[in-house]
Design an enzyme around this catalytic site. Structure first.
Site, mmCIF file in Angstrom:
data_model
loop_
_atom_site.group_PDB
_atom_site.id
_atom_site.type_symbol
_atom_site.label_atom_id
_atom_site.label_comp_id
_atom_site.label_asym_id
_atom_site.label_seq_id
_atom_site.Cartn_x
_atom_site.Cartn_y
_atom_site.Cartn_z
ATOM 1 N N ASP A 12 10.239 -6.887 -3.433
ATOM 2 C CA ASP A 12 9.014 -7.300 -2.743
ATOM 3 C C ASP A 12 8.800 -8.804 -2.926
ATOM 4 O OD1 ASP A 12 6.252 -5.417 -1.893
ATOM 5 O OD2 ASP A 12 6.072 -7.602 -2.082
ATOM 6 N N TYR B 87 2.409 -7.483 16.279
ATOM 7 C CA TYR B 87 2.841 -6.587 15.186
ATOM 8 C C TYR B 87 3.671 -5.430 15.740
ATOM 9 C CZ TYR B 87 2.593 -2.564 12.030
ATOM 10 O OH TYR B 87 2.907 -1.455 11.280
ATOM 11 N N LEU C 279 5.884 -10.149 -2.743
ATOM 12 C CA LEU C 279 4.521 -10.317 -3.265
ATOM 13 C C LEU C 279 3.742 -11.319 -2.409
ATOM 14 C CD1 LEU C 279 5.104 -10.261 -7.154
ATOM 15 C CD2 LEU C 279 4.641 -8.349 -5.602
ATOM 16 N N PHE D 88 0.829 -1.214 0.000
ATOM 17 C CA PHE D 88 0.000 0.000 0.000
ATOM 18 C C PHE D 88 0.869 1.273 0.000
ATOM 19 C CE2 PHE D 88 -2.325 2.775 3.294
ATOM 20 C CZ PHE D 88 -2.958 3.533 2.340
ATOM 21 N N ASN E 199 -2.592 5.282 7.876
ATOM 22 C CA ASN E 199 -2.701 5.842 6.520
ATOM 23 C C ASN E 199 -4.009 5.420 5.866
ATOM 24 O OD1 ASN E 199 0.593 6.069 5.049
ATOM 25 N ND2 ASN E 199 0.053 6.262 7.175
ATOM 26 N N SER F 147 1.964 -6.294 8.096
ATOM 27 C CA SER F 147 1.489 -5.003 8.614
ATOM 28 C C SER F 147 0.136 -5.045 9.318
ATOM 29 C CB SER F 147 1.415 -4.005 7.460
ATOM 30 O OG SER F 147 0.372 -4.381 6.571
ATOM 31 N N LYS G 264 7.673 -4.452 15.285
ATOM 32 C CA LYS G 264 8.149 -3.179 14.717
ATOM 33 C C LYS G 264 9.041 -2.454 15.738
ATOM 34 C CE LYS G 264 7.266 -1.456 11.237
ATOM 35 N NZ LYS G 264 7.830 -1.567 9.854
ATOM 36 N N THR H 261 6.015 2.680 12.698
ATOM 37 C CA THR H 261 4.628 2.994 13.055
ATOM 38 C C THR H 261 4.511 3.660 14.425
ATOM 39 O OG1 THR H 261 2.533 1.921 13.636
ATOM 40 C CG2 THR H 261 4.498 0.594 13.895
HETATM 41 P P1 NAD Z 1 1.359 -3.613 3.255
HETATM 42 O O1 NAD Z 1 1.021 -4.829 4.047
HETATM 43 O O2 NAD Z 1 0.340 -3.012 2.369
HETATM 44 O O3 NAD Z 1 2.641 -3.923 2.337
HETATM 45 C C1 NAD Z 1 3.754 -4.645 2.805
HETATM 46 C C2 NAD Z 1 4.562 -5.063 1.595
HETATM 47 O O4 NAD Z 1 5.711 -5.789 2.067
HETATM 48 C C3 NAD Z 1 3.816 -5.998 0.624
HETATM 49 O O5 NAD Z 1 4.008 -5.576 -0.691
HETATM 50 C C4 NAD Z 1 4.448 -7.364 0.876
HETATM 51 O O6 NAD Z 1 4.430 -8.206 -0.271
HETATM 52 C C5 NAD Z 1 5.871 -6.960 1.260
HETATM 53 N N1 NAD Z 1 6.503 -7.996 2.093
HETATM 54 C C6 NAD Z 1 5.976 -8.633 3.173
HETATM 55 N N2 NAD Z 1 6.860 -9.553 3.644
HETATM 56 C C7 NAD Z 1 7.959 -9.477 2.840
HETATM 57 C C8 NAD Z 1 9.203 -10.167 2.831
HETATM 58 N N3 NAD Z 1 9.468 -11.119 3.731
HETATM 59 N N4 NAD Z 1 10.109 -9.831 1.897
HETATM 60 C C9 NAD Z 1 9.851 -8.868 0.969
HETATM 61 N N5 NAD Z 1 8.673 -8.211 0.920
HETATM 62 C C10 NAD Z 1 7.741 -8.502 1.851
HETATM 63 O O7 NAD Z 1 1.911 -2.581 4.316
HETATM 64 P P2 NAD Z 1 1.761 -0.984 4.359
HETATM 65 O O8 NAD Z 1 0.511 -0.646 5.056
HETATM 66 O O9 NAD Z 1 2.049 -0.423 3.025
HETATM 67 O O10 NAD Z 1 2.973 -0.645 5.343
HETATM 68 C C11 NAD Z 1 4.288 -0.454 4.845
HETATM 69 C C12 NAD Z 1 5.218 -0.114 5.998
HETATM 70 O O11 NAD Z 1 4.759 1.050 6.659
HETATM 71 C C13 NAD Z 1 5.270 -1.227 7.066
HETATM 72 O O12 NAD Z 1 6.583 -1.316 7.511
HETATM 73 C C14 NAD Z 1 4.353 -0.710 8.168
HETATM 74 O O13 NAD Z 1 4.767 -1.190 9.416
HETATM 75 C C15 NAD Z 1 4.549 0.795 8.038
HETATM 76 N N6 NAD Z 1 3.392 1.632 8.466
HETATM 77 C C16 NAD Z 1 2.142 1.399 7.964
HETATM 78 C C17 NAD Z 1 1.092 2.250 8.335
HETATM 79 C C18 NAD Z 1 -0.318 2.065 7.796
HETATM 80 O O14 NAD Z 1 -1.222 2.775 8.223
HETATM 81 N N7 NAD Z 1 -0.553 1.173 6.850
HETATM 82 C C19 NAD Z 1 1.337 3.306 9.214
HETATM 83 C C20 NAD Z 1 2.639 3.482 9.707
HETATM 84 C C21 NAD Z 1 3.660 2.655 9.313
HETATM 85 O O1 DAU Z 2 -1.122 3.335 13.490
HETATM 86 C C1 DAU Z 2 -0.438 2.827 12.392
HETATM 87 C C2 DAU Z 2 -0.914 1.432 12.089
HETATM 88 O O2 DAU Z 2 -2.215 1.552 11.522
HETATM 89 C C3 DAU Z 2 0.008 0.672 11.133
HETATM 90 O O3 DAU Z 2 1.253 0.486 11.737
HETATM 91 C C4 DAU Z 2 -0.595 -0.697 10.763
HETATM 92 O O4 DAU Z 2 0.210 -1.336 9.804
HETATM 93 C C5 DAU Z 2 -1.979 -0.468 10.176
HETATM 94 O O5 DAU Z 2 -2.589 -1.714 9.914
HETATM 95 C C6 DAU Z 2 -2.854 0.353 11.143
HETATM 96 O O6 DAU Z 2 -3.179 -0.433 12.318
HETATM 97 P P1 DAU Z 2 -4.644 -0.427 12.973
HETATM 98 O O7 DAU Z 2 -4.808 -1.653 13.757
HETATM 99 O O8 DAU Z 2 -4.916 0.872 13.642
HETATM 100 O O9 DAU Z 2 -5.530 -0.456 11.603
HETATM 101 P P2 DAU Z 2 -6.849 -1.263 11.215
HETATM 102 O O10 DAU Z 2 -7.314 -0.707 9.917
HETATM 103 O O11 DAU Z 2 -6.673 -2.723 11.325
HETATM 104 O O12 DAU Z 2 -7.879 -0.822 12.343
HETATM 105 C C7 DAU Z 2 -8.217 0.532 12.568
HETATM 106 C C8 DAU Z 2 -9.162 0.577 13.758
HETATM 107 O O13 DAU Z 2 -10.416 -0.039 13.386
HETATM 108 C C9 DAU Z 2 -8.672 -0.208 14.957
HETATM 109 O O14 DAU Z 2 -9.051 0.467 16.149
HETATM 110 C C10 DAU Z 2 -9.401 -1.550 14.858
HETATM 111 C C11 DAU Z 2 -10.721 -1.168 14.214
HETATM 112 N N1 DAU Z 2 -11.329 -2.206 13.343
HETATM 113 C C12 DAU Z 2 -10.561 -2.738 12.342
HETATM 114 C C13 DAU Z 2 -11.052 -3.703 11.502
HETATM 115 C C14 DAU Z 2 -10.202 -4.313 10.420
HETATM 116 C C15 DAU Z 2 -12.642 -2.600 13.506
HETATM 117 O O15 DAU Z 2 -13.355 -2.090 14.396
HETATM 118 N N2 DAU Z 2 -13.156 -3.553 12.684
HETATM 119 C C16 DAU Z 2 -12.407 -4.147 11.688
HETATM 120 O O16 DAU Z 2 -12.933 -5.036 10.971
#
Ligand code: NAD
Ligand code: DAU
Length: 350
Positions: free
Chosen positions: A34, A156, A36, A12, A186, A86, A160, A131
Site C-alpha cells: 500500500d 473513476y 498509504l 477500507f 460497501n 476510489s 476502473k 465496481t
Molecule cells: P480506499 O480508498 O479505502 O482504499 C484504497 C487503498 O489503496 C488505500 O489504502 C490507498 O493507500 C491504496 N492506494 C491508492 N493508490 C495507491 C498506489 N498508487 N499504490 C499503492 N496503493 C495505493 O478504497 P476501498 O473503498 O477500500 O476500495 C478498494 C477497492 O475496491 C478499489 O479498487 C475500489 O474500486 C473497489 N470497490 C470499492 C467499493 C466501495 O464501496 N468502497 C465497491 C466496489 C469496489
Molecule cells: O458502487 C460502488 C462504488 O460505491 C465504489 O466503486 C466507490 O469506490 C465508492 O466510493 C462508492 O461510490 P458512490 O459514489 O456511490 O459512493 P459515495 O459514498 O461517494 O456516495 C453515495 C451516494 O451518496 C451517491 O449517490 C452520492 C451521494 N452523496 C455522497 C456524498 C459523499 C451525497 O449525496 N452527499 C455526499 O456528501
C-alpha cells in the site's frame, strides 16, 4: 507457504480482507502492499500487525521498476488487487491521479505477474477487485448482470472499466489466469469519512450540515464490507478462471431514505431526541454526471459458488454507526491529513 499479495490492504475494504485472510489462512503469507495515500492507514490493521503470516510493504503500484522487483523478490502465488483511487468526487476534481493508479498501476501489476509466472500459470491467480459503477446507471427497473455492457460515466468508473478490460485482455491474449468481481457500495468500519455513510455519521454527531447531492433520489445497493470480503474469499478459492462475478446486497436505498435512517440511528445511540438531526439535511448542487441507480444481480455468485450476504441491513447499519461513535480516535487520526482542506474547497464551489 503460499504467498499472496493484497494491494490496497490499508484501505477500507482491503483492511477487512487482509484481516480475514491473515486470521483464516495461517498457512498463507499475506503481503499487504500500500502507498498509504490519504485513504490508507495502518491504524486499520493494528490488531493483526504482529501476526507471523502478515507483512506490510509500503510502495506505489505506479512505480513500474519497484513493482517488477517486488514480484521478482517475493514470487507471489496469487494477487488480489484492490489498490485504487476510489472516490468519485475526487475523480471529478483530479482525474489524472485516477488514470495513473487505476490504469497504469494495474498494468504494472499484470506485467509483473506475467513476467514472474513466465507462462507457467498452474495454481496462480490474478484477482482484480472492481465496481458495479463500470456498468453505468440504471433507470427505475432492472439489475446489472455480468454481461451488462460497460457504460461508465465518471473518471473513476471509466478508469476502473479500463482496468477491467486490460485484466481480461491479459487473460485472452497471454492466458494469464484472472478473475474479476464487480461489487456494489460497501459500508462498515474503517471507511474514510469522505464517503456518504461515515461522513454523515460524523456530521450528525457534530451537528454539521448533511450535504445531500441533488434531490437525494439516487439509489445505491449497500453491502456490509465483511460480506464483500467473504465473497472475495469464495471467488479467490473457487471462482472459474477468466470469469466475472457480480457481488451485491440486494439492498437498495434512496440516498435520502438512508440518510434519515442514519439520523435516527445516531440520535438513538447518542441519546438525542430521535429524528431531530434531520434538520441538518441540506440539499446542495448535484454531483456532475451523478448515476441515478445501481442494483446488482448476484445470482451467479450465489448459485455457482454458494455465497450469500450474512448480515441484515438494519443490524449492519446500527453496528456501523456504533463503530464510528466508539472510534473517535481513529476518526481523528485518519482525518488529520488533507481531508478538511479538501472538503472546505469542495463546498466553496457549490
Ligand atoms: P480506499 O480508498 O479505502 O482504499 C484504497 C487503498 O489503496 C488505500 O489504502 C490507498 O493507500 C491504496 N492506494 C491508492 N493508490 C495507491 C498506489 N498508487 N499504490 C499503492 N496503493 C495505493 O478504497 P476501498 O473503498 O477500500 O476500495 C478498494 C477497492 O475496491 C478499489 O479498487 C475500489 O474500486 C473497489 N470497490 C470499492 C467499493 C466501495 O464501496 N468502497 C465497491 C466496489 C469496489
Ligand atoms: O458502487 C460502488 C462504488 O460505491 C465504489 O466503486 C466507490 O469506490 C465508492 O466510493 C462508492 O461510490 P458512490 O459514489 O456511490 O459512493 P459515495 O459514498 O461517494 O456516495 C453515495 C451516494 O451518496 C451517491 O449517490 C452520492 C451521494 N452523496 C455522497 C456524498 C459523499 C451525497 O449525496 N452527499 C455526499 O456528501
Amino acid at each position: 507457504m503460499k504467498k499472496i499479495l493484497i494491494t490496497g490492504g490499508a484501505g477500507f475494504i482491503g483492511s477487512h480482507l487482509v484481516r480475514l485472510f491473515v486470521k483464516k489462512y495461517p498457512d498463507y503469507k499475506i503481503i499487504n502492499l500500500d502507498k498509504l495515500t490519504y485513504a490508507g492507514n495502518l491504524a486499520n490493521l493494528k490488531d493483526i500487525e504482529n501476526e507471523p503470516n502478515y507483512e506490510f510493504v509500503k510502495g506505489d503500484i505506479v512505480d513500474e521498476k519497484f513493482i517488477h522487483q517486488l514480484f521478482v523478490d517475493y514470487k507471489f502465488d496469487g494477487v488480489i488487487h484492490l489498490a485504487a483511487e476510489s472516490h468519485v468526487d475526487r475523480s471529478i476534481t483530479n482525474p489524472t491521479e485516477f488514470i495513473y493508479t487505476n490504469i497504469v498501476g494495474t498494468v504494472n501489476l499484470l506485467n509483473a505477474a506475467k513476467h514472474i509466472w513466465k507462462d507457467n500459470f498452474k495454481d496462480k491467480l490474478f484477482y482484480h477487485v472492481s465496481t458495479d459503477e463500470v456498468y453505468g446507471s440504471l433507470g427505475n427497473e432492472g439489475f446489472f448482470v455480468e454481461t451488462t455492457a460497460y457504460d461508465p460515466h465518471s473518471p473513476y468508473s471509466a478508469s476502473k472499466a479500463s482496468s477491467d478490460h486490460l485484466v481480461r485482455a491479459y487473460h485472452d491474449t497471454f492466458g494469464l489466469p484472472i478473475v474479476i468481481s464487480n461489487c456494489s457500495n460497501n459500508y462498515g468500519g474503517y471507511q474514510f469519512p469522505e464517503k456518504l455513510i461515515p461522513l454523515f455519521i460524523n456530521n450528525i454527531q457534530n451537528n454539521k450540515p448533511l450535504p445531500v447531492y441533488g434531490k437525494g433520489e439516487n439509489v445505491r445497493d449497500w453491502l456490509y464490507v465483511d460480506d464483500h470480503a467473504n465473497a472475495i474469499d469464495v471467488i479467490y478459492h473457487n471462482g472459474k478462471i477468466g470469469d466475472t462475478y457480480n457481488i451485491g446486497g440486494n439492498n437498495e436505498w434512496k440516498n435520502i431514505d438512508l440518510i434519515k435512517v442514519l439520523c435516527k440511528t445516531v440520535d438513538k445511540l447518542i441519546g438525542r431526541e430521535e429524528g431531530t438531526s434531520e434538520r441538518l439535511i441540506t440539499y446542495v448542487k448535484d454531483r456532475a454526471g451523478h448515476d441515478l441507480r445501481y442494483a446488482i444481480d448476484s445470482s451467479k455468485l450465489q448459485k455457482e459458488l454458494g455465497w450469500k450476504p450474512s448480515l441484515q441491513f438494519e443490524e449492519g447499519i446500527e453496528e456501523t454507526v456504533a463503530w464510528y461513535l466508539n472510534n473517535e480516535e481513529w476518526l481523528k487520526n485518519v482525518t488529520s491529513g488533507d481531508y478538511l482542506k479538501y472538503y472546505e474547497k469542495q463546498y466553496d464551489k457549490r
